[in-house]
Design an enzyme around this catalytic site. Structure first.
Site, PDB file in Angstrom:
ATOM      1  N   GLN A  38      -5.895  -2.063   3.634  1.00 35.75           N
ATOM      2  CA  GLN A  38      -4.953  -1.843   4.726  1.00 35.75           C
ATOM      3  C   GLN A  38      -5.490  -0.773   5.664  1.00 35.75           C
ATOM      4  OE1 GLN A  38      -1.082   0.245   4.838  1.00 35.75           O
ATOM      5  NE2 GLN A  38      -0.182  -1.763   5.248  1.00 35.75           N
TER       6      GLN A  38
ATOM      7  N   PRO B 198       0.846  -1.197   0.000  1.00 40.28           N
ATOM      8  CA  PRO B 198       0.000   0.000   0.000  1.00 40.28           C
ATOM      9  C   PRO B 198       0.881   1.247   0.000  1.00 40.28           C
ATOM     10  CG  PRO B 198      -0.546  -1.489   1.817  1.00 40.28           C
ATOM     11  CD  PRO B 198       0.745  -1.965   1.241  1.00 40.28           C
TER      12      PRO B 198
ATOM     13  N   CYS C 238       4.304   2.622   8.812  1.00 40.66           N
ATOM     14  CA  CYS C 238       4.407   3.968   8.255  1.00 40.66           C
ATOM     15  C   CYS C 238       5.327   4.842   9.108  1.00 40.66           C
ATOM     16  CB  CYS C 238       3.023   4.597   8.183  1.00 40.66           C
ATOM     17  SG  CYS C 238       3.062   6.210   7.406  1.00 40.66           S
TER      18      CYS C 238
ATOM     19  N   HIS D 139       9.333  -4.781   6.622  1.00 41.55           N
ATOM     20  CA  HIS D 139      10.208  -3.891   5.863  1.00 41.55           C
ATOM     21  C   HIS D 139      11.516  -3.825   6.658  1.00 41.55           C
ATOM     22  CE1 HIS D 139      10.753   0.260   3.711  1.00 41.55           C
ATOM     23  NE2 HIS D 139      11.882  -0.417   3.801  1.00 41.55           N
TER      24      HIS D 139
END
Length: 377
Positions: A76, A20, A107, A177
């Protein structure tokens, strides 16, 4: 070459997921990527704020509109309040708004971390557990997955604890990530962390994310880390055909790598802008929204600065097409255009709520307005 990835009842083969990205992975871009992949893979919506969803914010309700051909439909969610996350997930499940829910704990954008959200949140272990518990119980039969980073910074690494909590609370799969929040998108992704997480939570699939710029990178990540699949973000900016490459590579057709000429790239650009216009219900708005993609699509091609500037301010499909037709469309795919694209800033101080790092277990300090932002980051 690869095993299919199970996300609850959904088989994702080959195990390739579109990450996303706010303002990017809307329905038109997902459509393009899915067309290039031949319908294979998993394509996740932009990040949706749970509070805005529960309040049925108009912009948010448009962001969760899926094309009829999208299966499974993946949303998401971003949230910091367990009760609000629970309400949002129940709403999705009860109203049949999606088939899979992914939770964002990755994020790094300051407006998100400042309120304890995104990549700041897993530091608060009990809060993370409470959110995951609410989400999984509210989702019913829908699978719940999560995406996260290694931690806030090198002194506050959270991914192994967060992975264990996720398994205990019934999360179906985890994407990692390989960067901290402080790294943003700078430096090199730590694939070793992905391998460590895979060893730490063998019970569920682990997906790797970070520095996948080519299909070969994806295969290498799976080889080196043992991860169960890959999540691709910035590598497909201005390059939706990367999904054709990924499918070919995972299916053992490594020679089938897309090398589009500028003519083919220009056609995709016009189609992308056109799809945005249809989605927004206004051609001009679609072309304006497309402007941010222009530089990504043209990366590496010979385009004069004056024409590049004009293409970035077009406001109709005819104008965009006419500008592209002024280019030497016979240019082959440029060497070096496969490399990094998108933001690469790094080593930022992570903006956190006051006292956030004092106690990794205490949940106090999440304020009521932490979910007021409706945009994702």
């Amino acid at each position: 070459m690869s095993h299919p990835l199970s996300i609850g009842p959904h088989l994702v083969a080959p195990p390739v997921v579109l990450a996303p990205m706010a303002g990017i992975t809307n329905a038109p871009f997902r459509t393009l990527c899915r067309e290039f992949s031949g319908g294979k893979g998993l394509f996740v919506s932009e990040m949706i704020t749970t509070r805005a969803l529960v309040e049925r914010n108009e912009k948010t309700m448009q962001l969760i509109r899926f094309d009829a051909s999208e299966q499974p439909r993946s949303i998401q969610l971003y949230g910091v309040d367990p009760a609000t996350v629970g309400k949002a997930v129940r709403m999705i499940a009860e109203e049949g708004l999606a088939d899979h829910i992914d939770l964002n704990f990755g994020c790094p954008v300051p407006k998100v971390t400042r309120k304890g959200g995104g990549s700041a949140l897993p530091y608060k272990r009990n809060l993370l557990r409470a959110i995951l518990r609410e989400a999984v119980s509210g989702a019913g039969d829908l699978p719940v997955t999560m995406k996260m980073r290694k931690g806030i910074d090198d002194d506050h690494i959270t991914f192994l604890d967060a992975g264990r909590i996720a398994v205990e609370e019934g999360v179906t799969a985890i994407a990692l990530h390989g960067r901290t929040a402080a790294q943003h998108y700078g430096g090199t992704a730590d694939w070793e962390a992905i391998a460590r997480l895979k060893e730490h939570v063998p019970e569920i699939p682990v997906l790797g994310n970070g520095d996948i710029w080519s299909a070969e990178d994806a295969l290498r990540m799976v080889r080196e880390t043992g991860c169960d699949g890959v999540v691709v973000g910035r590598g497909c900016l201005g390059r939706p055909w990367l999904f054709a490459d990924l499918v070919a590579a995972f299916e053992g057709r490594t020679q089938d790598i897309a090398r589009p000429s500028l003519r083919e790239v220009a056609d995709v650009m016009v189609r992308h802008a056109g799809l945005l216009g249809e989605w927004l219900g206004d051609e001009s708005k679609g072309v304006v929204d497309f402007r941010k993609h222009v530089a990504w699509y043209l990366k590496g091609f010979a385009v004069g600065s004056e024409l590049r500037r004009r293409l970035a301010i077009t406001s109709s499909l005819a104008e965009l097409r006419a500008g592209l037709d002024e280019l030497d469309l016979d240019q082959p795919w440029p060497a070096g255009a496969d490399g990094p694209r998108g933001r690469t800033s790094g080593n930022n101080r992570v903006v956190l709520p006051d006292g956030w790092l004092k106690d990794p277990y205490d949940c106090a300090g999440i304020s009521e307005d932490a979910e007021l932002d409706t945009s994702g980051g």
